[in-house]
Design a protein around this motif. Structure first.
Motif, PDB file in Angstrom:
ATOM      1  N   UNK A 116       0.820  -1.213   0.000  1.00 45.45           N
ATOM      2  CA  UNK A 116       0.000   0.000   0.000  1.00 45.45           C
ATOM      3  C   UNK A 116       0.856   1.266   0.000  1.00 45.45           C
ATOM      4  N   UNK A 117       1.860   1.328   0.869  1.00 43.18           N
ATOM      5  CA  UNK A 117       2.691   2.542   0.946  1.00 43.18           C
ATOM      6  C   UNK A 117       3.434   2.786  -0.366  1.00 43.18           C
ATOM      7  N   UNK A 118       3.952   1.699  -0.954  1.00 41.43           N
ATOM      8  CA  UNK A 118       4.703   1.849  -2.208  1.00 41.43           C
ATOM      9  C   UNK A 118       3.783   2.420  -3.290  1.00 41.43           C
ATOM     10  N   UNK A 119       2.581   1.873  -3.365  1.00 40.27           N
ATOM     11  CA  UNK A 119       1.654   2.343  -4.398  1.00 40.27           C
ATOM     12  C   UNK A 119       1.270   3.801  -4.155  1.00 40.27           C
ATOM     13  N   UNK A 120       0.989   4.158  -2.908  1.00 36.75           N
ATOM     14  CA  UNK A 120       0.561   5.537  -2.625  1.00 36.75           C
ATOM     15  C   UNK A 120       1.659   6.519  -3.028  1.00 36.75           C
ATOM     16  N   UNK A 121       2.916   6.227  -2.626  1.00 35.72           N
ATOM     17  CA  UNK A 121       4.020   7.132  -2.978  1.00 35.72           C
ATOM     18  C   UNK A 121       4.134   7.294  -4.490  1.00 35.72           C
ATOM     19  N   UNK A 122       4.137   6.178  -5.202  1.00 35.87           N
ATOM     20  CA  UNK A 122       4.299   6.239  -6.661  1.00 35.87           C
ATOM     21  C   UNK A 122       3.125   6.949  -7.309  1.00 35.87           C
ATOM     22  N   UNK A 123       1.916   6.660  -6.840  1.00 35.72           N
ATOM     23  CA  UNK A 123       0.729   7.232  -7.486  1.00 35.72           C
ATOM     24  C   UNK A 123       0.684   8.755  -7.317  1.00 35.72           C
ATOM     25  N   UNK A 124       1.385   9.268  -6.312  1.00 35.28           N
ATOM     26  CA  UNK A 124       1.386  10.717  -6.088  1.00 35.28           C
ATOM     27  C   UNK A 124       2.589  11.388  -6.745  1.00 35.28           C
TER      28      UNK A 124
ATOM     29  N   UNK B 270       5.861  10.415  -6.329  1.00 34.33           N
ATOM     30  CA  UNK B 270       7.110  10.273  -5.584  1.00 34.33           C
ATOM     31  C   UNK B 270       7.603   8.849  -5.829  1.00 34.33           C
ATOM     32  N   UNK B 271       8.683   8.456  -5.148  1.00 36.42           N
ATOM     33  CA  UNK B 271       9.120   7.067  -5.308  1.00 36.42           C
ATOM     34  C   UNK B 271       8.159   6.158  -4.572  1.00 36.42           C
ATOM     35  N   UNK B 272       8.365   4.844  -4.700  1.00 39.85           N
ATOM     36  CA  UNK B 272       7.595   3.958  -3.818  1.00 39.85           C
ATOM     37  C   UNK B 272       8.018   4.227  -2.375  1.00 39.85           C
ATOM     38  N   UNK B 273       7.071   4.529  -1.530  1.00 32.74           N
ATOM     39  CA  UNK B 273       7.386   4.794  -0.121  1.00 32.74           C
ATOM     40  C   UNK B 273       7.482   3.487   0.640  1.00 32.74           C
ATOM     41  N   UNK B 274       8.372   3.484   1.665  1.00 36.56           N
ATOM     42  CA  UNK B 274       8.520   2.264   2.462  1.00 36.56           C
ATOM     43  C   UNK B 274       7.626   2.295   3.703  1.00 36.56           C
TER      44      UNK B 274
ATOM     45  N   UNK C  84       6.767  10.927   5.222  1.00 35.23           N
ATOM     46  CA  UNK C  84       6.897  12.239   5.872  1.00 35.23           C
ATOM     47  C   UNK C  84       8.114  13.000   5.361  1.00 35.23           C
ATOM     48  N   UNK C  85       9.155  12.248   5.028  1.00 32.38           N
ATOM     49  CA  UNK C  85      10.375  12.893   4.517  1.00 32.38           C
ATOM     50  C   UNK C  85      10.178  13.379   3.085  1.00 32.38           C
TER      51      UNK C  85
END
Ligand code: GLU
Ligand code: ZN
Length: 303
Positions: A264-272, A274-278, A284-285
């Motif tokens: 879920x986090x990876x998808x959210x980061x990429x979809x916005x 940004x990179x895939x978030x861990x 937050x960073x």
């Protein structure tokens, strides 16, 4: 002399517990949290459970979001426990002559001519200046059907503009919108605006399907004596058909997605954009509203 206590402002997420959150709702909740946390605001949670409640959904919605590592600050409010407070504040508006009874059905409103500068569906003002004798007749007619009159806000029909941190200026005429419905249930616009004000919410982050409500909500916010919050209307997640993502599109809830090993986090980061978030700390960073991708994202569920 002690320095004055500085209460930080607050952001919030305010879902209607009509079912489990889907990935699009979760992404919006994450964005609301990121905006609040990065700006030192508290992050509040409010269950908008005045109608359309599915038993157990409110608790699952909250634990789903907390399962992502997101911290929710007290107080957590459920609107169904707050109707006494809504009554009090409605009475304060009424005492200023800002509330009137409306006896119209949905059909009456559709069939009435709309004033030229008003959007289709805006309330035409039919009941605004009725004489008391007609009101008594209309009240009795509704009473016989087991209904009460809806209560509307008296406005002057002028436009309001709010500044949105994603969309820029959002302008819309403010009509005499409903504060309490004909079934006695407090309207979303009234309960949400009052709760935001009472909770000290000074930043409203939510899906951009609600952007057109912001001008009327800002107007009511001022009438209730609160400062207008900052608005951040974020893009929606769409399903394969191009309409906003929905449960019928397939496996879209967190439980369903996790069963399929979806990150879920990876998808959210990429979809916005940004990179895939861990996880939450990485998000937050990296998150920066100014660099967020503003196009809606299409999500194609598997299985
Ligand atoms: N309860 C509303 C919804 O789920 C959101 C209200 C708001 O954020 O102002 O669509
Ligand atoms: Zn009416």
């Amino acid at each position: 002399m002690p320095s004055p206590r500085i209460t930080p402002g607050a952001g919030r997420y305010a879902p209607s517990p009509s079912g489990d959150l889907h990935l699009g709702n979760v992404r919006t909740a994450v964005l609301a949290f990121l905006c609040a946390a990065q700006s030192g605001r508290r992050f509040l949670w409010r269950s908008e459970d005045l109608d359309r409640v599915q038993p157990g959904a409110a608790e699952r919605q909250r634990s789903d979001v907390e399962s992502l590592g997101i911290t929710i600050d007290p107080p957590v409010w459920s609107q169904s426990t707050r109707t006494g407070i809504y009554e009090e504040h409605l009475a304060l508006l009424a005492a200023q002559g800002l509330v009137y009874e409306c006896y119209c059905s949905r059909k009456d409103i559709q069939q009435a001519a709309t004033a030229p500068h008003m959007p289709p569906g805006a309330y035409p003002g039919t009941c605004r200046d009725l004489p008391e004798a007609s009101r008594a007749t209309e009240r009795a007619r509704l009473h016989a059907q087991g209904r009460v009159p809806a209560l509307r806000l008296r406005t002057d029909g002028r436009s309001e503009t709010v500044h949105d941190r994603v969309l820029g200026e959002v302008t819309a005429p403010v009509d005499d919108f409903v504060l309490r419905r004909g079934d006695g249930v407090f309207a979303y616009n009234f309960a949400a605006v009052l709760d935001d004000g009472l909770a000290g919410v000074d930043e409203v982050v939510r899906g951009d399907d609600l952007a057109s409500s912001a001008p009327r909500q800002a107007h009511l916010t001022r009438l209730l004596g609160f400062a207008v919050p900052a608005y951040v209307h974020v893009p929606l997640v769409l399903g394969p058909s191009g309409a906003r993502l929905a449960k019928r599109d397939g496996a879209v809830t967190l439980a369903e997605l996790r069963d399929r090993g979806f990150d879920v986090w990876a998808w959210i980061g990429s979809s916005l954009g940004f990179g895939p978030w861990t996880g939450v700390d990485h998000a937050l960073m990296e998150f920066d509203l100014a660099r967020m991708q503003r196009e809606p994202t299409v999500f194609r569920p598997v299985g």
